[in-house]
Design a protein around this motif. Structure first.
Motif, short mmCIF file in Angstrom:
data_model
loop_
_atom_site.label_atom_id
_atom_site.label_comp_id
_atom_site.label_asym_id
_atom_site.label_seq_id
_atom_site.Cartn_x
_atom_site.Cartn_y
_atom_site.Cartn_z
N ASN A 127 -5.41 -6.87 19.37
CA ASN A 127 -6.30 -6.70 20.52
C ASN A 127 -5.74 -5.60 21.42
N PRO A 128 -5.80 -4.34 20.99
CA PRO A 128 -5.15 -3.26 21.73
C PRO A 128 -5.74 -3.00 23.11
N ARG A 129 -6.99 -3.35 23.32
CA ARG A 129 -7.62 -3.03 24.61
C ARG A 129 -7.13 -3.93 25.76
N GLN A 130 -6.28 -4.91 25.46
CA GLN A 130 -5.70 -5.73 26.52
C GLN A 130 -4.68 -4.93 27.33
N PHE A 131 -4.21 -3.79 26.78
CA PHE A 131 -3.16 -3.01 27.43
C PHE A 131 -3.75 -1.88 28.26
N ASP A 132 -3.08 -1.57 29.35
CA ASP A 132 -3.38 -0.41 30.18
C ASP A 132 -2.18 0.53 30.14
N VAL A 133 -1.12 0.19 30.88
CA VAL A 133 0.14 0.94 30.82
C VAL A 133 1.21 0.03 30.26
N VAL A 134 1.91 0.51 29.25
CA VAL A 134 3.04 -0.21 28.65
C VAL A 134 4.31 0.54 29.00
N VAL A 135 5.30 -0.13 29.56
CA VAL A 135 6.58 0.51 29.85
C VAL A 135 7.68 -0.18 29.05
#
Length: 387
Positions: A235-243
């Protein structure tokens, strides 16, 4: 407008080929948008090894410090596998990051509507995908000490690498992620392995405290790195910015890139802190490698290198309108059905490196409202990957 100083480092393999197409876009910016660039070009990687016996010279580091921004191609070739570990071509980019203090690597993973079918995931999973992965790039296991290969008393060997992060290193890359999130969907996901790594435990503690102290308006979630890898394909669209740290950022950003269909599509920026004299060190590069197996054939995809220029305009010079024009031109070319070999699909028109570059410049002319200086010759296009 003042003249901007660019250091261009094409590197090895397909690097010089795709960088030539960036030259077309830079020339267009000067011709149609009245932007002025002072460009210096130099050798890095295997090209520098061949000419000077080192992957990067001190003079190049000095020029990079003096430039307003660095545009990097790619380095590496199996022909240099015989050189020592301390002379490998890849040291060029590592040294630039370290010597210029480029600690925050920004890797977007954005799906163009025209390339939804190029991904191996279902269209409904990736449609509208727009992730920004912020990778710490001068710390962690790639730079930690002690490191090396040692011989044990029984004659066998042991390789050593050390994962190490400080509070200050985590905070500075965390601020970049939170600041970016404020301009996007206001959500940061911090990724580490606090369940088995002390450095991950510190990472989580520092990011949590930073958010509470300076960014209470930004949503923060935490995820273990292995789960993040699974979630990127689930479910990649759950992410916005990943640090995340250096090692996990390297792995996860490459995984995310394939959600978009090709490594040849994605740019990156690596940013430092503003210096005492007001300079903002930054380097921009595609995330694909040097691809020596296709070098010189004129079939490489130049889009990631061209989009790296768009990121340069946006982050180093604040030229958001010009950056958006380049992105829109790329989108229009893809919508027209032109494809390089790496993103080719049934019913599309296959083109080479230079024709793709020409087509993007042609679309820029359309967006600018100018008659195109040239078109794409039909003889350079092959249908369905044939010819």
């Amino acid at each position: 407008m003042s003249v901007k100083k660019l250091l261009v480092l094409p590197g090895d393999g397909i690097g010089p080929e795709v960088m030539r197409e960036v030259g077309r876009v830079i020339a267009w910016l000067g011709r149609r948008r009245d932007l002025r660039f002072e460009i210096t070009e130099d050798l890095v990687g295997g090209a520098s090894l061949e000419a000077y016996g080192t992957p990067i010279r001190d003079e190049v580091i000095t020029r990079a410090r003096e430039a307003d921004a660095v545009l990097f191609g790619s380095v590496g070739d199996p022909k240099w596998n015989h050189v020592g570990f301390d002379r490998r071509p890849e040291l060029a980019i590592l040294r630039l990051r370290q010597d210029l203090g480029l600690f925050a690597n920004l890797r977007p993973a954005k799906v163009f509507d025209a390339l939804i079918d190029a991904s191996t995931l279902r269209p409904d999973v990736i449609r509208g995908l727009d992730i920004m992965i912020v990778r710490e790039s001068v710390g962690g296991i790639y730079f930690g000490e002690p490191r090396g290969v040692e011989t044990l008393p029984d004659g066998t060997k042991r390789g050593i690498n050390t994962e190490v992060y400080t509070t200050a290193e985590i905070e500075r890359v965390g601020r970049v992620a939170f600041d970016l999130a404020r301009k996007r969907d206001n959500h940061v996901c911090s990724v580490e392995k606090h369940n088995v790594m002390e450095s991950g435990l510190l990472w989580k503690e520092v990011i949590t405290a930073l958010q509470a102290r300076e960014y209470p308006d930004v949503k923060l979630t935490h995820m273990l790195a292995d789960n993040c890898a699974m979630q990127l394909v689930r479910n990649p669209r759950q992410f916005d910015v990943v640090v995340t740290g250096n090692l996990f950022g390297d792995l996860l950003s490459d995984l995310a890139s394939m959600l978009t269909g090709s490594l040849g599509m994605l740019p990156s920026a690596t940013l430092g802190s503003v210096t005492a004299d007001g300079r903002f060190p930054a380097l921009y590069e595609p995330i694909h490698g040097s691809a020596p197996d296709i070098a010189g054939q004129g079939i490489a995809n130049p889009i990631a290198q061209i989009l790296s220029l768009a990121m340069l305009l946006k982050y180093s010079f604040g030229m958001e309108a010009e950056a958006a024009m380049i992105e829109d031109a790329v989108s229009a070319v893809l919508a027209s059905g032109l494809r390089t070999a790496d993103i080719m699909s049934d019913g599309m028109a296959r083109v080479g490196t230079s024709v793709m570059g020409e087509a993007i410049v042609r679309e820029l002319d359309k967006l600018q409202g100018c008659p195109p200086a040239y078109g794409v010759p039909s003889s350079a296009i092959s249908k369905n990957g044939e010819g």
